[in-house]
Motif scaffolding. Structure first.
Motif, PDB file in Angstrom:
ATOM      1  N   LEU A  59      36.035  49.241  18.433  1.00  0.00           N
ATOM      2  CA  LEU A  59      36.579  50.586  18.610  1.00  0.00           C
ATOM      3  C   LEU A  59      37.477  50.985  17.440  1.00  0.00           C
ATOM      4  O   LEU A  59      37.436  52.125  16.976  1.00  0.00           O
ATOM      5  N   ALA A  60      38.281  50.026  16.946  1.00  0.00           N
ATOM      6  CA  ALA A  60      39.188  50.333  15.842  1.00  0.00           C
ATOM      7  C   ALA A  60      38.416  50.648  14.564  1.00  0.00           C
ATOM      8  O   ALA A  60      38.706  51.635  13.870  1.00  0.00           O
ATOM      9  N   LEU A  61      37.430  49.826  14.237  1.00  0.00           N
ATOM     10  CA  LEU A  61      36.642  50.070  13.030  1.00  0.00           C
ATOM     11  C   LEU A  61      35.814  51.341  13.148  1.00  0.00           C
ATOM     12  O   LEU A  61      35.600  52.041  12.157  1.00  0.00           O
ATOM     13  N   PHE A  62      35.354  51.650  14.360  1.00  0.00           N
ATOM     14  CA  PHE A  62      34.606  52.894  14.546  1.00  0.00           C
ATOM     15  C   PHE A  62      35.500  54.097  14.266  1.00  0.00           C
ATOM     16  O   PHE A  62      35.102  55.033  13.568  1.00  0.00           O
ATOM     17  N   GLY A  63      36.720  54.067  14.776  1.00  0.00           N
ATOM     18  CA  GLY A  63      37.644  55.169  14.521  1.00  0.00           C
ATOM     19  C   GLY A  63      38.006  55.297  13.050  1.00  0.00           C
ATOM     20  O   GLY A  63      38.019  56.411  12.491  1.00  0.00           O
ATOM     21  N   CYS A  64      38.297  54.172  12.407  1.00  0.00           N
ATOM     22  CA  CYS A  64      38.632  54.210  10.968  1.00  0.00           C
ATOM     23  C   CYS A  64      37.445  54.705  10.148  1.00  0.00           C
ATOM     24  O   CYS A  64      37.614  55.481   9.207  1.00  0.00           O
ATOM     25  N   ALA A  65      36.248  54.236  10.505  1.00  0.00           N
ATOM     26  CA  ALA A  65      35.056  54.660   9.770  1.00  0.00           C
ATOM     27  C   ALA A  65      34.824  56.155   9.916  1.00  0.00           C
ATOM     28  O   ALA A  65      34.467  56.833   8.940  1.00  0.00           O
ATOM     29  N   LEU A  66      35.030  56.694  11.106  1.00  0.00           N
ATOM     30  CA  LEU A  66      34.847  58.130  11.301  1.00  0.00           C
ATOM     31  C   LEU A  66      35.828  58.922  10.451  1.00  0.00           C
ATOM     32  O   LEU A  66      35.460  59.940   9.840  1.00  0.00           O
ATOM     33  N   LEU A  67      37.074  58.492  10.423  1.00  0.00           N
ATOM     34  CA  LEU A  67      38.087  59.216   9.657  1.00  0.00           C
ATOM     35  C   LEU A  67      37.759  59.214   8.167  1.00  0.00           C
ATOM     36  O   LEU A  67      37.768  60.270   7.505  1.00  0.00           O
ATOM     37  N   LEU A  68      37.433  58.041   7.614  1.00  0.00           N
ATOM     38  CA  LEU A  68      37.147  57.971   6.181  1.00  0.00           C
ATOM     39  C   LEU A  68      35.804  58.611   5.842  1.00  0.00           C
ATOM     40  O   LEU A  68      35.642  59.183   4.753  1.00  0.00           O
ATOM     41  N   THR A  69      34.835  58.535   6.750  1.00  0.00           N
ATOM     42  CA  THR A  69      33.555  59.201   6.506  1.00  0.00           C
ATOM     43  C   THR A  69      33.736  60.708   6.475  1.00  0.00           C
ATOM     44  O   THR A  69      33.126  61.399   5.652  1.00  0.00           O
ATOM     45  N   ALA A  70      34.591  61.236   7.358  1.00  0.00           N
ATOM     46  CA  ALA A  70      34.873  62.679   7.340  1.00  0.00           C
ATOM     47  C   ALA A  70      35.516  63.074   6.012  1.00  0.00           C
ATOM     48  O   ALA A  70      35.189  64.124   5.442  1.00  0.00           O
ATOM     49  N   CYS A  71      36.427  62.243   5.516  1.00  0.00           N
ATOM     50  CA  CYS A  71      37.043  62.516   4.201  1.00  0.00           C
ATOM     51  C   CYS A  71      35.990  62.506   3.101  1.00  0.00           C
ATOM     52  O   CYS A  71      35.988  63.375   2.206  1.00  0.00           O
ATOM     53  N   PHE A  72      35.103  61.535   3.150  1.00  0.00           N
ATOM     54  CA  PHE A  72      34.043  61.451   2.147  1.00  0.00           C
ATOM     55  C   PHE A  72      33.137  62.679   2.202  1.00  0.00           C
ATOM     56  O   PHE A  72      32.830  63.297   1.176  1.00  0.00           O
ATOM     57  N   PHE A  73      32.691  63.053   3.400  1.00  0.00           N
ATOM     58  CA  PHE A  73      31.829  64.231   3.539  1.00  0.00           C
ATOM     59  C   PHE A  73      32.545  65.503   3.082  1.00  0.00           C
ATOM     60  O   PHE A  73      31.907  66.434   2.579  1.00  0.00           O
ATOM     61  N   ALA A  74      33.859  65.550   3.274  1.00  0.00           N
ATOM     62  CA  ALA A  74      34.606  66.734   2.843  1.00  0.00           C
ATOM     63  C   ALA A  74      34.558  66.899   1.325  1.00  0.00           C
ATOM     64  O   ALA A  74      34.659  68.025   0.818  1.00  0.00           O
ATOM     65  N   TRP A  75      34.411  65.798   0.614  1.00  0.00           N
ATOM     66  CA  TRP A  75      34.360  65.856  -0.851  1.00  0.00           C
ATOM     67  C   TRP A  75      32.955  66.009  -1.418  1.00  0.00           C
ATOM     68  O   TRP A  75      32.790  66.245  -2.613  1.00  0.00           O
ATOM     69  N   VAL A  76      31.944  65.840  -0.590  1.00  0.00           N
ATOM     70  CA  VAL A  76      30.568  65.952  -1.095  1.00  0.00           C
ATOM     71  C   VAL A  76      30.276  67.405  -1.459  1.00  0.00           C
ATOM     72  O   VAL A  76      30.519  68.310  -0.644  1.00  0.00           O
ATOM     73  N   PRO A  77      29.762  67.673  -2.649  1.00  0.00           N
ATOM     74  CA  PRO A  77      29.438  69.061  -3.024  1.00  0.00           C
ATOM     75  C   PRO A  77      28.404  69.668  -2.084  1.00  0.00           C
ATOM     76  O   PRO A  77      27.468  68.989  -1.647  1.00  0.00           O
ATOM     77  N   THR A  78      28.578  70.930  -1.791  1.00  0.00           N
ATOM     78  CA  THR A  78      27.638  71.627  -0.901  1.00  0.00           C
ATOM     79  C   THR A  78      26.605  72.440  -1.673  1.00  0.00           C
ATOM     80  O   THR A  78      25.691  72.995  -1.062  1.00  0.00           O
ATOM     81  N   HIS A  79      26.758  72.510  -2.995  1.00  0.00           N
ATOM     82  CA  HIS A  79      25.822  73.273  -3.821  1.00  0.00           C
ATOM     83  C   HIS A  79      24.943  72.310  -4.618  1.00  0.00           C
ATOM     84  O   HIS A  79      25.180  71.107  -4.645  1.00  0.00           O
ATOM     85  N   ARG A  80      23.946  72.841  -5.256  1.00  0.00           N
ATOM     86  CA  ARG A  80      23.067  72.018  -6.090  1.00  0.00           C
ATOM     87  C   ARG A  80      23.818  71.528  -7.318  1.00  0.00           C
ATOM     88  O   ARG A  80      24.516  72.291  -7.984  1.00  0.00           O
TER      89      ARG A  80
END
Length: 386
Positions: free
Chosen positions: A275-296
Motif C-alpha cells: 500500500l505504501a509503495l502504491f501510494g508513493c508510486a502514484l504521487l511520483l507518477t502524477a508528477c512525471f505525467f505533469a511534466w510530459v509534453p502534451t504537444h508534438r
C-alpha cells in the motif's frame, strides 16, 4: 379480453397523422447509411494523442537508465537515492500507460491476434535468443526454459496475462481494490515461485488496472500549470527521502519479485509496503505525467518504438555486466556517471527510431495472417476507412 391484460386506465395512443409520400421518402433517405469520408494521413495522425507517445518514450529512457545505474549504486549514496526514486515510479508509469491503452480489449479475434503476434511471439523469440546469447558469452550451461523469463522479459509475460484479464477488470464494480488485495496477498505467499515471474505479475497488477480505469479527463487534470509547479518540490522531497532511506531500506521492495518472508520480515510488512509503495508510486507518477509534453516534439514519433528499445537494450546492458565495463577507472566519478547516463539515453533513443523498428518488424510485429481467422470488426473498420 385483450383490454383486461393491461392495467386500469390504459388507453391505446392514437396513431400519428399520415405523412405525404414525399416526406416519408426523404426521412428514410436521411436514415440510410452515408458513405464513409476519406481522411488524409495527416488527419488520421492528428487523432493520436502525442502525450502518450511522449510519455512512452520518456519512460523507456528511464527504464534504460535504471538498468545502467544499477552497478553505480554501490559507490555513491546519491546514485543509490536516484535509483530508489526512479524505481518508485518508472515501471508503474509504463504499466499505467499500458493499462490505459488496453481499455478496449474485449478478446475479439483481431485483438487476440495482435496479442499473440505483438507480445507472445516476441517473447518466445527473444527468450530463445537471450538463452543462446548468455550461453555464448557467459554460461554455456544456462538452462533453456520458457517459464523463467530472462532479464527484463518478464514484462511481456505480465502484459500478456494482464491484457487477457482486461475483460474481467472491466466487468468488476471495484477492480482497483481487488487488484490491490491480490498484490498484497502475493507479498505474503513465498510459495508462488518464479514461474513466469508471477510475483511481479501480481504485485504490479494494480497499476495496470488503474490505467484501465483512467479516462482522458484524468490526464487533462495533470496538465494544469499549478500541478507542474507543485511537482518540483514533491520530486525534491522524494529524492531527499530516498537519500535518507538508502541505508535503512532494502531495494528489493522496488523490484516486487519477492514475498515479504523472502526479505526477512513478517508477512504483514508485505501488505503495508504494498500500500505504501502504491501510494508513493502514484504521487511520483502524477508528477512525471505533469511534466510530459502534451504537444508534438522531436521525440513524439519515437514513442511508437518503445518495444524495440525495451527488448534490444537488454544485450548491451548484459555485455556491460559480463565484461565488467564499469570497472574502467573513469566510470567511478561524477563525470563518469553523467557520461554513462548520456550514453544510455542516446542508446535508448536510437533503438526507438523508425529504421530499427523496420529492421525488427518481422519478429516484433509478424503478420501471420494465415494462422488466424479474419475479425469482422476490423474488416468493417477497414471498409469505413476506405
Amino acid at each position: 379480453m385483450v383490454r383486461q391484460m393491461f392495467p386500469a386506465g390504459y388507453e391505446r395512443a392514437p396513431l400519428p397523422p399520415a405523412q405525404p409520400e414525399g416526406e416519408r421518402t426523404a426521412k428514410v433517405a436521411d436514415r440510410s447509411p452515408k458513405p464513409p469520408t476519406r481522411t488524409s494521413g495527416s488527419e488520421q495522425g492528428r487523432g493520436r494523442d502525442p502525450f502518450f507517445d511522449n510519455a512512452k518514450y520518456l519512460t523507456i529512457v528511464l527504464v534504460g537508465l535504471g538498468h545502467a545505474w544499477l552497478p553505480l549504486r554501490s559507490d555513491s549514496r546519491a546514485a543509490e537515492a536516484l535509483y530508489y526514486a526512479l524505481y518508485t515510479f518508472h515501471m508503474p508509469a509504463f504499466i499505467i500507460i499500458s493499462g490505459y491503452l488496453s481499455r478496449s480489449f474485449e478478446a475479439r479475434p483481431g485483438q487476440v491476434k495482435r496479442l499473440i503476434t505483438g507480445i507472445a511471439i516476441p517473447y518466445l523469440v527473444f527468450e530463445i535468443a537471450f538463452t543462446f546469447f548468455i550461453r555464448a558469452v557467459e554460461n554455456p550451461d544456462r538452462e533453456f526454459t520458457l517459464l523463467n523469463p530472462g532479464y527484463a522479459l518478464w514484462f511481456l509475460v505480465a502484459l500478456f496475462i494482464w491484457r487477457l484479464t482486461a475483460p474481467v477488470w472491466n466487468a468488476l464494480r471495484w477492480p482497483l481494490p481487488i487488484a490491490l488485495a491480490i498484490a498484497a496477498a502475493a507479498t505474503t505467499c513465498p510459495g508462488i515461485g518464479n514461474d513466469l515471474n508471477l510475483q511481479r505479475v501480481l504485485q504490479f497488477l494494480p497499476f495496470f488496472v488503474l490505467g484501465m480505469r483512467l479516462r482522458p479527463e484524468h490526464f487533462e487534470m495533470l496538465r494544469r500549470r499549478e500541478l507542474k509547479v507543485a511537482a518540483v518540490p514533491i520530486m525534491a522531497a522524494a529524492l531527499a527521502f530516498a537519500y535518507w532511506a538508502v541505508p535503512r531500506m532494502n531495494k528489493d521492495w522496488f523490484l516486487r519479485d519477492n514475498a515479504a518472508q523472502d526479505l526477512g520480515v513478517p508477512w504483514w510488512v508485505g501488505v503495508v509496503m504494498t500500500l505504501a509503495l502504491f501510494g508513493c508510486a502514484l504521487l511520483l507518477t502524477a508528477c512525471f505525467f505533469a511534466w510530459v509534453p502534451t504537444h508534438r516534439t522531436w521525440f513524439t514519433t519515437l514513442g511508437a518504438g518503445t518495444i524495440c528499445a525495451y527488448l534490444l537494450h537488454v544485450y548491451p546492458i548484459q555485455l556491460s555486466r559480463i565484461y565488467d565495463w564499469y570497472a574502467m577507472p573513469w566510470v567511478d566519478s561524477p563525470t563518469g556517471r553523467i557520461i554513462i547516463t548520456v550514453i544510455t539515453a542516446v542508446m535508448m533513443t536510437a533503438l526507438c527510431t523508425p529504421p530499427v523498428r523496420r529492421a525488427f518488424r518481422w519478429v516484433m510485429e509478424p503478420k501471420l495472417d494465415w494462422a488466424f481467422r479474419r475479425d469482422p470488426v476490423d474488416q468493417a473498420r477497414a471498409r469505413a476507412r476506405g
